[in-house]
Design an enzyme around this catalytic site. Sequence first.
Site, PDB file in Angstrom:
ATOM      1  N   LYS A 101      -7.202 -13.329  -8.731  1.00  0.00           N
ATOM      2  CA  LYS A 101      -8.370 -13.467  -7.871  1.00  0.00           C
ATOM      3  C   LYS A 101      -9.409 -12.364  -8.178  1.00  0.00           C
ATOM      4  O   LYS A 101      -9.034 -11.247  -8.502  1.00  0.00           O
ATOM      5  CB  LYS A 101      -7.884 -13.326  -6.414  1.00  0.00           C
ATOM      6  N   LYS A 106     -12.525  -7.236  -4.829  1.00  0.00           N
ATOM      7  CA  LYS A 106     -13.648  -6.344  -4.583  1.00  0.00           C
ATOM      8  C   LYS A 106     -13.356  -4.915  -5.017  1.00  0.00           C
ATOM      9  O   LYS A 106     -14.253  -4.101  -5.111  1.00  0.00           O
ATOM     10  CB  LYS A 106     -14.089  -6.390  -3.109  1.00  0.00           C
ATOM     11  N   LYS A 125       0.825  -1.213   0.000  1.00  0.00           N
ATOM     12  CA  LYS A 125       0.000   0.000   0.000  1.00  0.00           C
ATOM     13  C   LYS A 125       0.859   1.263   0.000  1.00  0.00           C
ATOM     14  O   LYS A 125       0.469   2.270  -0.589  1.00  0.00           O
ATOM     15  CB  LYS A 125      -0.969   0.001   1.189  1.00  0.00           C
TER      16      LYS A 125
END
Length: 333
Positions: A197, A200, A115
């Site tokens: 994957k 979201k 991040k």
Amino acid sequence: MFKEQKVLLSGIQPTGIMTIGNYIGAVKNWLKLQDDYLSVYFIADLHALTVRQNPTEFKQRALSFFAQYLAFGLDPEKSILYFQSHVPEHTQLQWALNCFTYVGEAQRMTQFKDKSAKHTDNINMGLMDYPVLMAADILLFQTDLVPVGIDQKQHLELTRDIAIRFNNQFGDVFTVPDGYIPKTGAKIMSLADPTAKMSKSDPDPNAAISVIEEPDSIMRKFKRAVTDSGNEVKFSEDKPGISNLLSIYTEMTGKTISEAEEEFVGHGYGDFKSKVAEAVIERLRPVREEYAKLIKDKAYLTEVAKQGAEKARYIASRTVGKVYKKLGLVAKE
Ligand code: TRP
């Protein structure tokens, strides 16, 4: 201690969308576990503040995620459902745990490094402290089991290290939690790139399907889904696209892979994709309908959240009280 049942806890950040991957990989299992564990499910809104949010959208999304929890069938009579920011004990315990976490440990976290690389203009303290808040979330409830994806395993390890460190010094204050890796439930991949994957928060709107998505949009995305060369509907390693669609189909219908393969012998990919879309649309119909009702009923959502937070605080405040006492802070009363 104060618990009769084993405790299971999980949180989700109200960012991006809840996907069919979340549903298949996590929520389906939670519904089964509700009867066997004291289950705690919260919206990790404080965690989401570590990256910039648009306040208006953020509020709407947090409420929407909460309504989706309920629409799935998580039951406020059986489980504790609430917003993290409504339970101040999370951050109260976090502070104490901060003082038992080494800066080096926090800096070593893969997610912090990722991040930081992604948000170079906003490497804030919260980003580094994120796993300590997560440790507080978990340890507050004397949690036994934490269902976690692979990307959160390191944070769970840190939680265990902090708990053990604290217990070594002060006695048995915290339950040391275990990770819970569900036995069933396939890993659902992106429709746009079946080697990654389903995320979201994928910026590509065609990559993921939301659990409350409109039928025509679901159909469109499946028709566009990336498939493989060849024309046989078969589950195999060299067919990641078709295999992913087969996994989704079987999870949604309860059929086995071989039953599904049999069903689509002689059918083209196009036809197969439409059938997968239809299965998803049908399976999610009750969730979508229940959600549509709930999201309009703000008063009900607020009341459920309030009661959830009260139940959570009842347990959490005991843990904080115990920790503060052990640390030698002067008691309030
Ligand atoms: N960090 C988790 C995620 O992004 C969300 C989360 C916050 C969580 N607190 C938690 C998950 C406690 C499990 C337990 O997926």
